[in-house]
Motif scaffolding. Structure first.
Motif: not given
Length: 276
Positions: A182-193
Motif C-alpha cells: 500500500i505504501v509502495i504503490l501509494g508512492d508510485t501513484f503520488t509520483n506519477l500524479l
C-alpha cells in the motif's frame, strides 16, 4: 572585413522570429489534483510516520490488544448500563491525557459511527423501544477502543501480536504484504500524479482520463512487484512460517496482570448482578 560586411548586409532575419508569441494558457482549477494528492499523502504519512505515545506503558502491545478485546466482549454482552458507564468514564479520563491531534483522530471515527447508528435506530421511537438506545452507546465505546488501538499500536507490531495469538501464518503474510505494498504503490501513484501536474499546461479537460491512466500504470507496477516478490521468496526458501522475533519469557508482572483480569471479571459479574 569586406566579406564580413557583405555577409552582415545580406543576412535577413525572418519576420516570424521578430514577432512576439503571446500565448496565455487558460486557467485551470487545481482543486482536483490537490485533493487527490492530499488524500493519498495523508494516508501514507499515517502508515509511515506514526508517532505512538505512551511507549513506556506497563502493558505491551499484545497485552493491550488482549485487554481491549476482552473489554469489548464484556461491553457488548452487558445487560445493564453500569459496567459500560464505568468503562466510558475511565476511557475518557485516559483519552484526556493524550495530545490534541491524537484525540481528534480517535474521536472522529467514533462520533461518525455513533451518529450513523443513532440515525438507524431513530424509527424505534415510534414503537417506544427505548432499549435500543443502548446500541449507539455501546458502539461509541467499542469504536473508541478500536480507534485507540489503531492509533497507538504500530502496524509493524501487528504480525508479531497475531502470531502470538496463533493466527494462521498465511493470514499474517497477506496482512504484511498488503501494508507494505500500500505504501509502495501509494508512492508510485503520488509520483506519477505530481509529474502529470508539473507537465500540464493550461486547462486539462480530461482529468478523470488522466487519473485512469495513472491507475492503470500503478496496476502494471503492482504486477511487476508481485512477480519480484514471488521470485525473491522462492530464492530465499520462504516456508510460510512466521515466528515472533522476541519470545516472551515469564515475568513477575504477568502474575499481576492475571490478578487484575480476575478482579476485572469479578467486577463485571458483580455489576451484572450475578452475585446478588
Amino acid at each position: 572585413m569586406q566579406k564580413n560586411n557583405h555577409f552582415d548586409n545580406s543576412a535577413k532575419i525572418p519576420k516570424w522570429l521578430l514577432t512576439t508569441d503571446e500565448y496565455t494558457p487558460p486557467k485551470d482549477k487545481d482543486n482536483f489534483w490537490q485533493k487527490t494528492l492530499f488524500s493519498i499523502t495523508t494516508k501514507l504519512i499515517f502508515l509511515r510516520h506514526h508517532n505512538y505515545p505512551h511507549k513506556n506503558s506497563w502493558l505491551n502491545p499484545s497485552e493491550k490488544l488482549l485487554f481491549i478485546f476482552l473489554t469489548i466482549i464484556l461491553i457488548n454482552s452487558a445487560q445493564k448500563i453500569f459496567f459500560p458507564l464505568i468503562i466510558l468514564a475511565f476511557s475518557l479520563i485516559y483519552l484526556s491525557t493524550l495530545n490534541t491531534k491524537l484525540i481528534i483522530s480517535i474521536l472522529k471515527p467514533t462520533l461518525i459511527s455513533t451518529l450513523f447508528s443513532l440515525i438507524i435506530i431513530l424509527p424505534s421511537l415510534l414503537l417506544n423501544n427505548t432499549r435500543l438506545f443502548y446500541l449507539p452507546f455501546k458502539i461509541f465505546i467499542t469504536v473508541l477502543l478500536l480507534a485507540y488501538i489503531a492509533q497507538t499500536i504500530p502496524f509493524y507490531r501487528l504480525s508479531k501480536i497475531l502470531r502470538l495469538f496463533h493466527i494462521p501464518a498465511i493470514f499474517i503474510l497477506t496482512l504484511d504484504l498488503t501494508l507494505k505494498y500500500i505504501v509502495i504503490l501509494g508512492d508510485t501513484f503520488t509520483n506519477l500524479l505530481i509529474s502529470l501536474k508539473l507537465r500540464s499546461v493550461g486547462k486539462n479537460n480530461f482529468k478523470y482520463q488522466s487519473l485512469a491512466s495513472i491507475s492503470g500504470t500503478t496496476f502494471l507496477k503492482s504486477q511487476i512487484y508481485t512477480k519480484e516478490t514471488y521470485h525473491a521468496m522462492i530464492c530465499r526458501c520462504f516456508d510460510e512460517n512466521y515466528t515472533p522475533v522476541i519470545k516472551h519469557k515469564f515475568k513477575l508482572k504477568y502474575i499481576w496482570h492475571t490478578i487484575v483480569i480476575i478482579i476485572y471479571l469479578l467486577f463485571y459479574f458483580f455489576s451484572e448482578g450475578y452475585f446478588l
